[in-house]
Scaffold this active site. Structure first.
Site, PDB file in Angstrom:
ATOM      1  N   LYS A  35       8.080 -13.867 -18.164  1.00 50.56           N
ATOM      2  CA  LYS A  35       8.133 -12.297 -17.806  1.00 50.56           C
ATOM      3  C   LYS A  35       8.976 -11.714 -18.917  1.00 50.56           C
ATOM      4  O   LYS A  35       8.499 -10.451 -19.431  1.00 50.56           O
ATOM      5  CB  LYS A  35       8.823 -12.242 -16.751  1.00 50.56           C
ATOM      6  CG  LYS A  35       8.081 -11.918 -15.389  1.00 50.56           C
ATOM      7  CD  LYS A  35       9.090 -11.334 -14.127  1.00 50.56           C
ATOM      8  CE  LYS A  35       8.297 -11.338 -12.975  1.00 50.56           C
ATOM      9  NZ  LYS A  35       9.243 -10.844 -11.935  1.00 50.56           N
ATOM     10  N   PHE A 247       2.993  10.331   6.695  1.00 46.33           N
ATOM     11  CA  PHE A 247       2.962   9.111   7.251  1.00 46.33           C
ATOM     12  C   PHE A 247       2.424   9.104   8.540  1.00 46.33           C
ATOM     13  O   PHE A 247       2.900   8.656   9.679  1.00 46.33           O
ATOM     14  CB  PHE A 247       4.491   8.292   7.237  1.00 46.33           C
ATOM     15  CG  PHE A 247       4.596   7.691   5.933  1.00 46.33           C
ATOM     16  CD1 PHE A 247       4.799   8.137   4.680  1.00 46.33           C
ATOM     17  CD2 PHE A 247       4.633   6.226   6.016  1.00 46.33           C
ATOM     18  CE1 PHE A 247       4.969   7.640   3.466  1.00 46.33           C
ATOM     19  CE2 PHE A 247       4.624   5.392   4.741  1.00 46.33           C
ATOM     20  CZ  PHE A 247       4.891   6.237   3.476  1.00 46.33           C
ATOM     21  N   CYS A 258       7.343  -4.454   1.988  1.00 40.57           N
ATOM     22  CA  CYS A 258       8.481  -3.921   2.684  1.00 40.57           C
ATOM     23  C   CYS A 258       8.371  -3.523   4.212  1.00 40.57           C
ATOM     24  O   CYS A 258       9.235  -4.250   4.965  1.00 40.57           O
ATOM     25  CB  CYS A 258       8.798  -2.375   1.985  1.00 40.57           C
ATOM     26  SG  CYS A 258       8.821  -2.792   0.321  1.00 40.57           S
TER      27      CYS A 258
HETATM   28  C1  UGA Z   1       7.915   1.695   1.197  1.00 39.92           C
HETATM   29  C2  UGA Z   1       8.271   2.893   1.477  1.00 39.92           C
HETATM   30  O1  UGA Z   1       7.516   4.078   1.650  1.00 39.92           O
HETATM   31  C3  UGA Z   1       9.583   3.267   0.251  1.00 39.92           C
HETATM   32  O2  UGA Z   1      10.060   4.385   0.612  1.00 39.92           O
HETATM   33  C4  UGA Z   1      10.312   2.157   0.079  1.00 39.92           C
HETATM   34  O3  UGA Z   1      11.393   2.236  -0.723  1.00 39.92           O
HETATM   35  C5  UGA Z   1       9.702   0.644  -0.148  1.00 39.92           C
HETATM   36  O4  UGA Z   1       8.513   0.647   1.183  1.00 39.92           O
HETATM   37  C6  UGA Z   1      10.615  -0.461  -0.069  1.00 39.92           C
HETATM   38  O5  UGA Z   1      11.506  -0.545   0.877  1.00 39.92           O
HETATM   39  O6  UGA Z   1      10.769  -0.977  -1.219  1.00 39.92           O
HETATM   40  P1  UGA Z   1       5.587   0.877  -0.094  1.00 39.92           P
HETATM   41  O7  UGA Z   1       5.867  -0.479   0.823  1.00 39.92           O
HETATM   42  O8  UGA Z   1       5.354   0.543  -1.514  1.00 39.92           O
HETATM   43  O9  UGA Z   1       7.073   1.696   0.115  1.00 39.92           O
HETATM   44  O10 UGA Z   1       4.322   1.503   0.259  1.00 39.92           O
HETATM   45  P2  UGA Z   1       4.130   2.748   1.329  1.00 39.92           P
HETATM   46  O11 UGA Z   1       3.257   3.868   0.585  1.00 39.92           O
HETATM   47  O12 UGA Z   1       5.146   2.991   2.206  1.00 39.92           O
HETATM   48  O13 UGA Z   1       2.781   2.110   2.290  1.00 39.92           O
HETATM   49  C7  UGA Z   1       3.127   1.060   2.980  1.00 39.92           C
HETATM   50  C8  UGA Z   1       1.902   0.808   4.062  1.00 39.92           C
HETATM   51  O14 UGA Z   1       1.711   1.543   4.965  1.00 39.92           O
HETATM   52  C9  UGA Z   1       0.632   0.702   3.386  1.00 39.92           C
HETATM   53  O15 UGA Z   1      -0.131  -0.319   3.800  1.00 39.92           O
HETATM   54  C10 UGA Z   1      -0.070   2.066   3.623  1.00 39.92           C
HETATM   55  O16 UGA Z   1      -1.427   1.833   3.624  1.00 39.92           O
HETATM   56  C11 UGA Z   1       0.441   2.127   5.064  1.00 39.92           C
HETATM   57  N1  UGA Z   1       0.486   3.573   5.757  1.00 39.92           N
HETATM   58  C12 UGA Z   1       1.203   4.428   4.942  1.00 39.92           C
HETATM   59  C13 UGA Z   1      -0.380   3.943   6.527  1.00 39.92           C
HETATM   60  O17 UGA Z   1      -1.044   2.921   7.244  1.00 39.92           O
HETATM   61  N2  UGA Z   1      -0.259   5.279   6.890  1.00 39.92           N
HETATM   62  C14 UGA Z   1       0.495   6.200   6.370  1.00 39.92           C
HETATM   63  O18 UGA Z   1       0.434   7.398   6.887  1.00 39.92           O
HETATM   64  C15 UGA Z   1       1.394   5.823   5.337  1.00 39.92           C
END
Ligand code: UGA
Length: 435
Positions: A35, A247, A258
């Site tokens: 890395k 969301f 996460c």
């Molecule tokens: C998430 C949080 O959004 C961040 O704020 C946080 O910092 C991060 O975890 C972390 O703890 O590091 P992430 O896991 O990268 O971020 O992705 P998201 O965009 O939150 O999506 C997570 C999941 O939820 C995905 O599978 C997405 O498809 C799903 N999702 C999201 C839905 O099914 N519906 C929605 O309306 C939004």
């Protein structure tokens, strides 16, 4: 300021590069030589929009090394951004965090501030402080600060440069002053609190978002039964600023590194303290069932997939990342293969990771998957198509082609990429989520 960031994963690397963008001199430390060599060549080990450009732009202020002793030598602030993976019982594995804390204590010979960025269970900062104090060699003062990260994959750089908030969990004014200096160029509200509350902000935020998704998914499932449209329902709810319009996209459940991990970790922590977090438990259960929703729907058309060819559009847990952790594809593809199908799979960036992830598992029939870099070839002559990720390439795809290219145009859309009326008008047999 002279800053060290330990761990060059999502959290560590993005934090480091953004701190450099705001003018700090940052040294990134990792035990993985591969890395570090890549990073020295200007290559980011993770796929993240704008990250490489920013690495190049700030190359004079960024250094990468495996030599932690030399890195810690002049550091005023040391960020810990190593992973806290999920253990079998759902709790967080803190061994990497503790190992780094011990290493810092044994290496530094001057007072400094250690900042915990990794997502850690409530009370971890106190334990890390104890490790630092128990292992330091001289009477130097090492302060500990909890500073959780709120970046999302795919938008990590933007989320960090333009943070929604900066949470600082600290128990003394000197450390608070140092942290205010670190973040002085950031344009974000700063919340200063004690370390346990800061740790809790992170879990409570992620678990609330997971809960919001599971809630809208359950409403979607009920919409299907009673003949309502979840997309309109979500829109109607979102106008209320107390609810908010983010969301509320119903789909095949949340994945990633996460939400699944953090919901289980907080639930576990509550259990350990003789408390049951009923809402979070429900979010976890709903999500597990939701991931199988499309397979259940497909039974309306086929009892099993023996001898059929199944198209899969999207492998990653969401668009904008090559990460497959807890993705719908990872759960559904083994079931589809087990059912006897041949699979044709498309993903703009996730194919290589998918092959790596599946290779080491005990999945039967991986040789029955063929991979494509365009949707036309993927869906051609297939008997059914599943959408697991809402990539733009998929959302913008001409829906009439499902009818033209598939053997039988059955489209099961886990991310509501198309409208029911469009699908019907082009003769596609279509099932989304909640409509
Ligand atoms: C998430 C949080 O959004 C961040 O704020 C946080 O910092 C991060 O975890 C972390 O703890 O590091 P992430 O896991 O990268 O971020 O992705 P998201 O965009 O939150 O999506 C997570 C999941 O939820 C995905 O599978 C997405 O498809 C799903 N999702 C999201 C839905 O099914 N519906 C929605 O309306 C939004």
């Amino acid at each position: 300021m002279e800053i060290v960031v330990v761990g060059t994963g999502y959290v560590g690397l993005v934090t480091a590069v953004c701190l450099a963008e705001y003018g700090h001199k940052v040294t990134c430390v990792d035990i993985d030589e591969n890395k570090i060599n890549k990073l020295r060549d200007g290559i980011s080990p993770i796929y993240e929009q704008d990250l490489e450009e920013l690495m190049k732009k700030n190359s004079k202020r960024l250094r990468y090394t495996t030599d932690y002793m030399s890195a810690y030598k002049d550091a005023e602030v040391i960020f810990i951004g190593v992973g806290t993976p999920e253990k079998k019982d759902g709790s967080a594995n803190l061994s990497y965090v503790y190992a780094v804390a011990k290493q810092i204590a044994e290496s530094v010979d001057h007072s400094c501030v250690v900042v915990l960025k990794s997502t850690v269970p409530i009370g971890t900062n106190d334990k890390v402080l104890k490790i630092l104090n128990d292992n330091k060699k001289t009477s130097i003062k090492i302060n500990i600060v909890s500073n959780p990260e709120f970046l999302a994959q795919g938008t990590a750089v933007r989320d960090t440069l333009h943070a929604s908030r900066i949470v600082i969990g600290v128990d003394n004014e000197d450390a608070e002053k140092v942290m205010r200096e670190v973040y002085k160029e950031y344009d974000a509200p700063i919340l200063v609190t004690d370390s346990r509350s800061a740790e809790m902000v992170k879990y409570a935020s992620n678990d609330f978002l997971a809960l919001k998704i599971s809630y809208i998914n359950e409403i979607a499932n009920l919409c299907e039964i009673v003949g309502a449209k979840v997309e309109d329902v979500a829109k109607g709810m979102g106008y209320d600023s107390r609810i908010g319009d983010k969301f509320l996209n119903a789909g095949i459940g949340y994945g990633g590194s996460c939400f699944p991990k953090d919901t289980k970790a907080l639930h576990w922590l509550a259990n350990m303290n003789d408390y049951e977090l009923k809402t979070v438990k429900a979010a976890i259960e709903v999500n597990e069932q939701q991931k199988l929703r499309l397979i259940k729907k497909s039974r309306k058309y086929y009892d099993n997939f023996e001898g059929l060819t199944v198209a899969i559009l999207g492998l990653t847990f969401k668009p904008g990342t090559d990460d497959l952790r807890e993705a719908a594809s990872i759960i559904n593809i083994p079931i589809i293969l087990d059912d006897g199908a041949n699979i044709k799979a498309f993903d703009p960036v996730g194919i290589e990771n998918f092959k790596k992830t599946m290779k080491y598992g005990d999945v039967e029939g991986l040789d029955r998957i063929s991979y494509f870099n365009n949707i036309d070839d993927t869906i051609k002559d297939t008997d059914i198509c599943f959408i697991f990720t809402e990539w733009d390439e998929i959302k913008n795809y001409d829906i009439s082609k499902f009818r033209k290219l598939m053997k039988r145009p059955i489209l099961l859309d886990g991310r509501n990429c198309y409208s029911l009326s469009d699908a019907e008008s082009y003769g596609v047999i279509y099932m989304g989520i909640g409509k």
